[in-house]
Scaffold this motif. Structure first.
Motif, PDB file in Angstrom:
ATOM      1  N   THR A 193      34.851  44.253  53.853  1.00 61.95           N
ATOM      2  CA  THR A 193      35.918  43.741  54.729  1.00 61.95           C
ATOM      3  C   THR A 193      37.315  44.038  54.197  1.00 61.95           C
ATOM      4  OG1 THR A 193      35.992  41.598  53.615  1.00 61.95           O
ATOM      5  CG2 THR A 193      34.401  41.859  55.417  1.00 61.95           C
ATOM      6  N   LEU A 194      37.408  44.465  52.925  1.00 65.32           N
ATOM      7  CA  LEU A 194      38.690  44.678  52.229  1.00 65.32           C
ATOM      8  C   LEU A 194      39.503  43.390  52.115  1.00 65.32           C
ATOM      9  CD1 LEU A 194      39.871  48.151  53.645  1.00 65.32           C
ATOM     10  CD2 LEU A 194      38.331  47.667  51.736  1.00 65.32           C
ATOM     11  N   GLU A 195      38.814  42.266  52.144  1.00 64.52           N
ATOM     12  CA  GLU A 195      39.489  40.978  51.987  1.00 64.52           C
ATOM     13  C   GLU A 195      39.457  40.553  50.520  1.00 64.52           C
ATOM     14  OE1 GLU A 195      41.089  39.174  54.242  1.00 64.52           O
ATOM     15  OE2 GLU A 195      40.702  40.664  55.817  1.00 64.52           O
ATOM     16  N   ARG A 196      40.601  40.098  50.020  1.00 65.95           N
ATOM     17  CA  ARG A 196      40.662  39.582  48.652  1.00 65.95           C
ATOM     18  C   ARG A 196      39.887  38.264  48.560  1.00 65.95           C
ATOM     19  NH1 ARG A 196      47.076  40.440  48.412  1.00 65.95           N
ATOM     20  NH2 ARG A 196      46.721  39.913  50.593  1.00 65.95           N
ATOM     21  N   ALA A 239      38.534  34.953  45.576  1.00 69.16           N
ATOM     22  CA  ALA A 239      39.088  34.083  44.534  1.00 69.16           C
ATOM     23  C   ALA A 239      39.268  34.792  43.200  1.00 69.16           C
ATOM     24  CB  ALA A 239      38.196  32.855  44.357  1.00 69.16           C
ATOM     25  N   GLY A 240      38.547  35.886  42.972  1.00 69.59           N
ATOM     26  CA  GLY A 240      38.673  36.608  41.711  1.00 69.59           C
ATOM     27  C   GLY A 240      39.954  37.407  41.569  1.00 69.59           C
ATOM     28  N   PHE A 241      40.700  37.546  42.658  1.00 72.61           N
ATOM     29  CA  PHE A 241      41.908  38.386  42.625  1.00 72.61           C
ATOM     30  C   PHE A 241      42.891  37.917  41.560  1.00 72.61           C
ATOM     31  CE2 PHE A 241      46.141  39.641  43.822  1.00 72.61           C
ATOM     32  CZ  PHE A 241      46.004  40.946  44.246  1.00 72.61           C
ATOM     33  N   ASN A 242      43.206  36.636  41.559  1.00 75.15           N
ATOM     34  CA  ASN A 242      44.198  36.115  40.612  1.00 75.15           C
ATOM     35  C   ASN A 242      43.741  36.262  39.171  1.00 75.15           C
ATOM     36  OD1 ASN A 242      45.949  35.430  42.686  1.00 75.15           O
ATOM     37  ND2 ASN A 242      45.216  33.325  42.819  1.00 75.15           N
ATOM     38  N   GLU A 243      42.449  36.138  38.950  1.00 80.49           N
ATOM     39  CA  GLU A 243      41.932  36.278  37.587  1.00 80.49           C
ATOM     40  C   GLU A 243      42.096  37.704  37.077  1.00 80.49           C
ATOM     41  OE1 GLU A 243      37.752  35.500  35.126  1.00 80.49           O
ATOM     42  OE2 GLU A 243      38.013  34.732  37.163  1.00 80.49           O
ATOM     43  N   VAL A 244      41.802  38.691  37.926  1.00 78.91           N
ATOM     44  CA  VAL A 244      41.978  40.087  37.528  1.00 78.91           C
ATOM     45  C   VAL A 244      43.456  40.387  37.292  1.00 78.91           C
ATOM     46  CG1 VAL A 244      41.708  42.493  38.242  1.00 78.91           C
ATOM     47  CG2 VAL A 244      39.875  40.850  38.686  1.00 78.91           C
TER      48      VAL A 244
END
Length: 296
Positions: free
Chosen positions: A258-261, A263-268
């Protein structure tokens, strides 16, 4: 044949963000996260927007933005990878895409070109053809001159500014990758590319690898991504200009379908920011004598 927008319509082809003033010894780049597409290109494409976006390293520029704010300039592409691939040699032109291939001049027909992934990609994935019609050699060469060349000129200037100030410079070229086809426990989540040990000192590569391992991530080096055109073109170890490529498993921060971010986005993003912060503290100790480091 598909229409090509004018050169003026393609400005700017990249953006530079980050702190101003004395340059840091570290430069960040994201050549594959561009999302814009010229209207004429989009209208003439065989794929819809979702299909064209399959080629991009979605959100890598946003993942690197906090790192840039912590002290290193970030250059990022404006135009989508389906339109032009900034991490390819400008001569990697696919002659099968051209209506007049003899007019293209010198080209490099590499395995990437044969697989449809040249400087002007033919595919965004297996069976996903970008173009309905062939384009002219003039249009292809104009696109490369208007977008690819200025990007690498600016990136080169950022590296030279850093080296002029510090005696050395390190480029980190950021990318994302689909999950590799390996058992889960063996699957790298980060791949560090140093062009087979030729673009950066071993000590720097080990430092970066150790950072990601401390963050709990599985790390590999050079397999299957050893570094593309950017890493190889801008690295000049004999002159203390170094480069590494970092590939990040997309599933760490988004849903690849889906190319949706998620919850892991902020961690990376935090992991990348911490890497840059730590490198900016460590590099002056490591590169105190650039000539000795270059010979490592």
């Amino acid at each position: 044949m598909s229409a090509e927008p004018s050169v003026s319509a393609l400005t700017p082809g990249h953006f530079v963000s980050g702190p101003r003033g004395i340059p840091a010894p570290l430069v960040l780049a994201s050549p594959h996260s561009g999302r814009a597409l010229p209207p004429g290109f989009l209208a003439a494409a065989a794929l819809d927007l979702d299909g064209l976006r399959r080629a991009e390293d979605a959100y890598v520029d946003e993942l690197l933005a906090p790192a840039a704010e912590s002290g290193a300039p970030l250059i990022t592409a404006r135009w989508a990878r389906a339109y032009i691939d900034l991490n390819r040699d400008p001569l990697e032109i696919d002659l099968s895409m051209l209506s007049d291939p003899a007019a293209a001049g010198a080209v490099k027909t590499t395995d990437r070109v044969r697989s449809g992934l040249g400087v002007l990609p033919r595919l965004t994935g297996p069976g996903l053809h970008i173009y309905r019609d062939r384009i002219t050699s003039a249009a292809a060469l104009q696109r490369i001159a208007a977008v690819h060349a200025p990007y690498h000129q600016r990136l080169g200037s950022l590296i030279e500014d850093a080296a002029a100030c510090h005696g050395y410079a390190l480029l980190i070229d950021g990318h994302s990758m689909p999950p590799l086809s390996l058992p889960a426990r063996q699957r790298p989540e980060i791949v560090i590319g140093d062009a087979g040990g030729t673009s950066a000192p071993e000590s720097v590569v080990r430092y970066v690898e150790a950072h990601f391992r401390r963050a709990g991530l599985r790390v590999a080096r050079n397999t299957p991504y050893a570094g593309g055109y950017t890493t190889r073109f801008h690295a000049a170890p004999a002159r203390s200009r170094f480069a590494i490529q970092i590939e990040i498993d997309r599933t760490l921060y988004m849903d690849p379908d889906t190319l949706e971010r998620h919850a892991g986005f902020n961690e990376v993003a935090e992991t990348l920011k911490n890497l840059v912060t730590e490198l900016l503290r460590w590099l002056p100790q490591m590169f105190g004598r650039p000539q000795a480091i270059a010979a490592e």
